[in-house]
Design a protein around this motif. Sequence first.
Motif, PDB file in Angstrom:
ATOM      1  N   GLY A   1     118.782  15.466  61.624  1.00 57.67           N
ATOM      2  CA  GLY A   1     117.939  16.170  62.589  1.00 57.67           C
ATOM      3  C   GLY A   1     116.740  15.312  62.980  1.00 57.67           C
ATOM      4  N   PHE A   2     115.873  15.891  63.766  1.00 56.35           N
ATOM      5  CA  PHE A   2     114.741  15.145  64.349  1.00 56.35           C
ATOM      6  C   PHE A   2     113.816  14.550  63.270  1.00 56.35           C
ATOM      7  CE2 PHE A   2     110.276  16.284  66.041  1.00 56.35           C
ATOM      8  CZ  PHE A   2     109.998  14.989  66.448  1.00 56.35           C
ATOM      9  N   ILE A   3     113.190  15.411  62.480  1.00 55.93           N
ATOM     10  CA  ILE A   3     112.176  14.890  61.551  1.00 55.93           C
ATOM     11  C   ILE A   3     112.847  14.179  60.382  1.00 55.93           C
ATOM     12  CG2 ILE A   3     110.131  15.472  60.178  1.00 55.93           C
ATOM     13  CD1 ILE A   3     109.830  17.989  61.902  1.00 55.93           C
TER      14      ILE A   3
ATOM     15  N   ASP B   1     123.933  16.773  55.484  1.00 60.07           N
ATOM     16  CA  ASP B   1     123.683  17.436  56.767  1.00 60.07           C
ATOM     17  C   ASP B   1     124.986  18.081  57.262  1.00 60.07           C
ATOM     18  OD1 ASP B   1     121.276  16.916  59.150  1.00 60.07           O
ATOM     19  OD2 ASP B   1     123.178  17.854  59.726  1.00 60.07           O
TER      20      ASP B   1
ATOM     21  N   ASP C   1     127.256  21.560  53.906  1.00 57.59           N
ATOM     22  CA  ASP C   1     126.318  22.656  54.144  1.00 57.59           C
ATOM     23  C   ASP C   1     125.455  22.879  52.901  1.00 57.59           C
ATOM     24  OD1 ASP C   1     125.329  25.470  54.528  1.00 57.59           O
ATOM     25  OD2 ASP C   1     126.648  25.352  56.274  1.00 57.59           O
ATOM     26  N   ILE C   2     124.175  23.127  53.111  1.00 56.27           N
ATOM     27  CA  ILE C   2     123.282  23.353  51.954  1.00 56.27           C
ATOM     28  C   ILE C   2     123.538  24.689  51.263  1.00 56.27           C
ATOM     29  CG2 ILE C   2     121.402  21.791  52.647  1.00 56.27           C
ATOM     30  CD1 ILE C   2     119.913  24.396  53.629  1.00 56.27           C
TER      31      ILE C   2
ATOM     32  N   PHE D   1     114.609  19.082  54.480  1.00 58.10           N
ATOM     33  CA  PHE D   1     114.296  19.275  55.898  1.00 58.10           C
ATOM     34  C   PHE D   1     115.264  20.246  56.575  1.00 58.10           C
ATOM     35  CE2 PHE D   1     112.619  14.989  55.118  1.00 58.10           C
ATOM     36  CZ  PHE D   1     111.426  14.979  55.820  1.00 58.10           C
TER      37      PHE D   1
ATOM     38  N   SER E   1     115.915  25.514  63.385  1.00 59.16           N
ATOM     39  CA  SER E   1     114.502  25.218  63.643  1.00 59.16           C
ATOM     40  C   SER E   1     113.951  25.734  64.984  1.00 59.16           C
ATOM     41  CB  SER E   1     114.295  23.695  63.594  1.00 59.16           C
ATOM     42  OG  SER E   1     114.948  23.090  64.703  1.00 59.16           O
TER      43      SER E   1
ATOM     44  N   THR F   1     120.878  29.595  56.683  1.00 61.56           N
ATOM     45  CA  THR F   1     120.426  28.250  56.293  1.00 61.56           C
ATOM     46  C   THR F   1     119.044  28.279  55.640  1.00 61.56           C
ATOM     47  OG1 THR F   1     121.781  27.099  57.908  1.00 61.56           O
ATOM     48  CG2 THR F   1     119.752  25.992  57.232  1.00 61.56           C
TER      49      THR F   1
ATOM     50  N   TYR G   1     112.769  33.001  63.212  1.00 60.67           N
ATOM     51  CA  TYR G   1     112.664  31.639  62.643  1.00 60.67           C
ATOM     52  C   TYR G   1     111.513  31.557  61.637  1.00 60.67           C
ATOM     53  CZ  TYR G   1     110.877  26.889  62.238  1.00 60.67           C
ATOM     54  OH  TYR G   1     110.360  25.710  61.738  1.00 60.67           O
TER      55      TYR G   1
ATOM     56  N   LYS H   1     111.432  30.949  57.503  1.00 56.59           N
ATOM     57  CA  LYS H   1     110.713  29.826  56.881  1.00 56.59           C
ATOM     58  C   LYS H   1     109.689  30.363  55.877  1.00 56.59           C
ATOM     59  CE  LYS H   1     110.975  25.988  57.487  1.00 56.59           C
ATOM     60  NZ  LYS H   1     111.852  24.953  56.864  1.00 56.59           N
TER      61      LYS H   1
ATOM     62  N   ASN I   1     105.683  18.795  65.905  1.00 56.64           N
ATOM     63  CA  ASN I   1     105.968  17.349  65.933  1.00 56.64           C
ATOM     64  C   ASN I   1     106.492  16.922  67.297  1.00 56.64           C
ATOM     65  OD1 ASN I   1     107.068  16.241  62.687  1.00 56.64           O
ATOM     66  ND2 ASN I   1     105.773  17.981  63.118  1.00 56.64           N
TER      67      ASN I   1
HETATM   68  P1  NAD Z   1     116.267  19.943  63.666  1.00 60.29           P
HETATM   69  O1  NAD Z   1     116.791  21.227  64.198  1.00 60.29           O
HETATM   70  O2  NAD Z   1     116.069  18.804  64.599  1.00 60.29           O
HETATM   71  O3  NAD Z   1     117.206  19.409  62.488  1.00 60.29           O
HETATM   72  C1  NAD Z   1     117.738  20.258  61.512  1.00 60.29           C
HETATM   73  C2  NAD Z   1     118.843  19.513  60.779  1.00 60.29           C
HETATM   74  O4  NAD Z   1     119.328  20.362  59.726  1.00 60.29           O
HETATM   75  C3  NAD Z   1     120.062  19.171  61.677  1.00 60.29           C
HETATM   76  O5  NAD Z   1     120.467  17.840  61.446  1.00 60.29           O
HETATM   77  C4  NAD Z   1     121.118  20.156  61.228  1.00 60.29           C
HETATM   78  O6  NAD Z   1     122.447  19.662  61.391  1.00 60.29           O
HETATM   79  C5  NAD Z   1     120.768  20.347  59.755  1.00 60.29           C
HETATM   80  N1  NAD Z   1     121.236  21.641  59.238  1.00 60.29           N
HETATM   81  C6  NAD Z   1     121.089  22.859  59.789  1.00 60.29           C
HETATM   82  N2  NAD Z   1     121.696  23.799  59.032  1.00 60.29           N
HETATM   83  C7  NAD Z   1     122.205  23.150  57.954  1.00 60.29           C
HETATM   84  C8  NAD Z   1     122.923  23.570  56.819  1.00 60.29           C
HETATM   85  N3  NAD Z   1     123.236  24.862  56.619  1.00 60.29           N
HETATM   86  N4  NAD Z   1     123.294  22.638  55.908  1.00 60.29           N
HETATM   87  C9  NAD Z   1     122.980  21.327  56.095  1.00 60.29           C
HETATM   88  N5  NAD Z   1     122.320  20.864  57.168  1.00 60.29           N
HETATM   89  C10 NAD Z   1     121.930  21.775  58.091  1.00 60.29           C
HETATM   90  O7  NAD Z   1     114.911  20.326  62.922  1.00 60.29           O
HETATM   91  P2  NAD Z   1     113.541  19.498  62.796  1.00 60.29           P
HETATM   92  O8  NAD Z   1     112.707  19.774  63.977  1.00 60.29           O
HETATM   93  O9  NAD Z   1     113.850  18.105  62.404  1.00 60.29           O
HETATM   94  O10 NAD Z   1     112.869  20.267  61.557  1.00 60.29           O
HETATM   95  C11 NAD Z   1     113.093  19.816  60.224  1.00 60.29           C
HETATM   96  C12 NAD Z   1     112.288  20.671  59.270  1.00 60.29           C
HETATM   97  O11 NAD Z   1     110.899  20.567  59.599  1.00 60.29           O
HETATM   98  C13 NAD Z   1     112.613  22.157  59.334  1.00 60.29           C
HETATM   99  O12 NAD Z   1     112.569  22.679  58.041  1.00 60.29           O
HETATM  100  C14 NAD Z   1     111.501  22.757  60.186  1.00 60.29           C
HETATM  101  O13 NAD Z   1     111.275  24.093  59.847  1.00 60.29           O
HETATM  102  C15 NAD Z   1     110.347  21.868  59.787  1.00 60.29           C
HETATM  103  N6  NAD Z   1     109.270  21.708  60.763  1.00 60.29           N
HETATM  104  C16 NAD Z   1     109.559  21.321  62.045  1.00 60.29           C
HETATM  105  C17 NAD Z   1     108.513  21.090  62.939  1.00 60.29           C
HETATM  106  C18 NAD Z   1     108.763  20.627  64.355  1.00 60.29           C
HETATM  107  O14 NAD Z   1     107.829  20.528  65.139  1.00 60.29           O
HETATM  108  N7  NAD Z   1     110.002  20.289  64.724  1.00 60.29           N
HETATM  109  C19 NAD Z   1     107.179  21.285  62.522  1.00 60.29           C
HETATM  110  C20 NAD Z   1     106.928  21.696  61.207  1.00 60.29           C
HETATM  111  C21 NAD Z   1     107.982  21.891  60.334  1.00 60.29           C
END
Ligand code: NAD
Length: 341
Positions: free
Chosen positions: A10-12, A33, A57-58, A77, A81, A96, A147, A151, A177
């Motif tokens: 995923g992104f972060i 992932d 899957d987690i 992570f 989201s 999830t 959501y 969380k 982010n």
């Molecule tokens: P994202 O949606 O870009 O990525 C999520 C990743 O998790 C994906 O690669 C997805 O395939 C994987 N995933 C989803 N369900 C799954 C499962 N059941 N088993 C295994 N993998 C699974 O999310 P993001 O924006 O990168 O956010 C990452 C974390 O950071 C999250 O916990 C989010 O709550 C937190 N967060 C995000 C932000 C933001 O601005 N994006 C800010 C603060 C916190």
Amino acid sequence: MRMLVTGGAGFIGANFVHLTTRTRPDVHITVLDALTYAGNRASLDPVADHITFVHGDITDAALVDRLVAETDLVVHFAAESHNDNSLGDPWPFVHTNIIGTTTLLQAVRTHDVRYHHISTDEVYGDLELDDPARFTETTPYNPSSPYSSTKASSDLLVRAWTRSFGVRATLSNCSNNYGPYQHVEKFIPRQITNVLTGARPKLYGAGLNVRDWIHVDDHNTAVWTIIDKGTLGQTYLIGADGETDNRTVVETILELCGHDTNDYDHVTDRPGHDLRYAIDSTRLRTELGWTPTYTDFRAGLTATIDWYRTNENWWSTKKTETESAYLTAGERVGVTRIRRS
Ligand code: NAD
Ligand code: DAU
């Protein structure tokens, strides 16, 4: 050190894996992932030779138990989201974010493995636009959307496993982010790719809502600071003093792309739309000595626009899917035009 990164496609998570391979060659990373619609294996292409990738899957307890038994540290992570999606169908969020986190906690408890939990400032609800207050580690939880509620649930589960079972965990709650590899459903990449494809940016409602923007690399250096120096059982808020209203973000993107700053549409507002988020990251800065690097939002945004301009292959298919999903969900262009005074 062996590290398990959930949601690393995923992104972060992907940016965290990139940062770690660049700065900590002694760490062996396994990514777990599920490659949901939000995960993209291509985000890990630049580091593919340096990591182990597990597609799973987690919530798969047997798989998670086996992977956690083989690691020294879990950084979690993985999540559903996107707020808008959670309003349409909350069930994947419960699956999830709540069941998945519980599955990981049971495994780190069994194998006594250090755990870092990635969470969001949205657990605190929202602030008024004219309120000088910012969120701190003692702000009461008050989530608004499915959501953010899931969380918040996951955070409370971590705290319970820490207190009741002695799990060695830290938590972080970060603000919004931006940066490379962010899914085009999210605000900033959606508007950048709208402009790049000749469409008009889409502002929910009046566009006065405020988000506290932080570059993804600053989020991830903060996570490493907490892993290295944080106190077990503690929560740290991560933020870089980036409060900006949505309309200003859209106008800045248009300006940086050489377009008229009025070339955007107001569209249907998000139900329950949180007004303002703002982080006070004093604890992280004073107790652990972290500071952000990307303090110039325009410069960070310029680099992000350049990234999307040169990586169209990464996002073009998802863009079509995403825009049709927004239309199917009922997004409509409004007639109200609110001008700055
Ligand atoms: P994202 O949606 O870009 O990525 C999520 C990743 O998790 C994906 O690669 C997805 O395939 C994987 N995933 C989803 N369900 C799954 C499962 N059941 N088993 C295994 N993998 C699974 O999310 P993001 O924006 O990168 O956010 C990452 C974390 O950071 C999250 O916990 C989010 O709550 C937190 N967060 C995000 C932000 C933001 O601005 N994006 C800010 C603060 C916190
Ligand atoms: O605060 C941290 C959170 O930030 C994370 O926990 C979430 O995972 C992440 O998605 C983000 O949540 P937001 O709901 O704030 O982000 P999003 O990118 O969806 O929207 C940012 C703001 O922009 C919000 O006020 C809604 C608005 N918006 C969004 C989209 C997609 C628009 O005006 N137009 C849009 O097209």
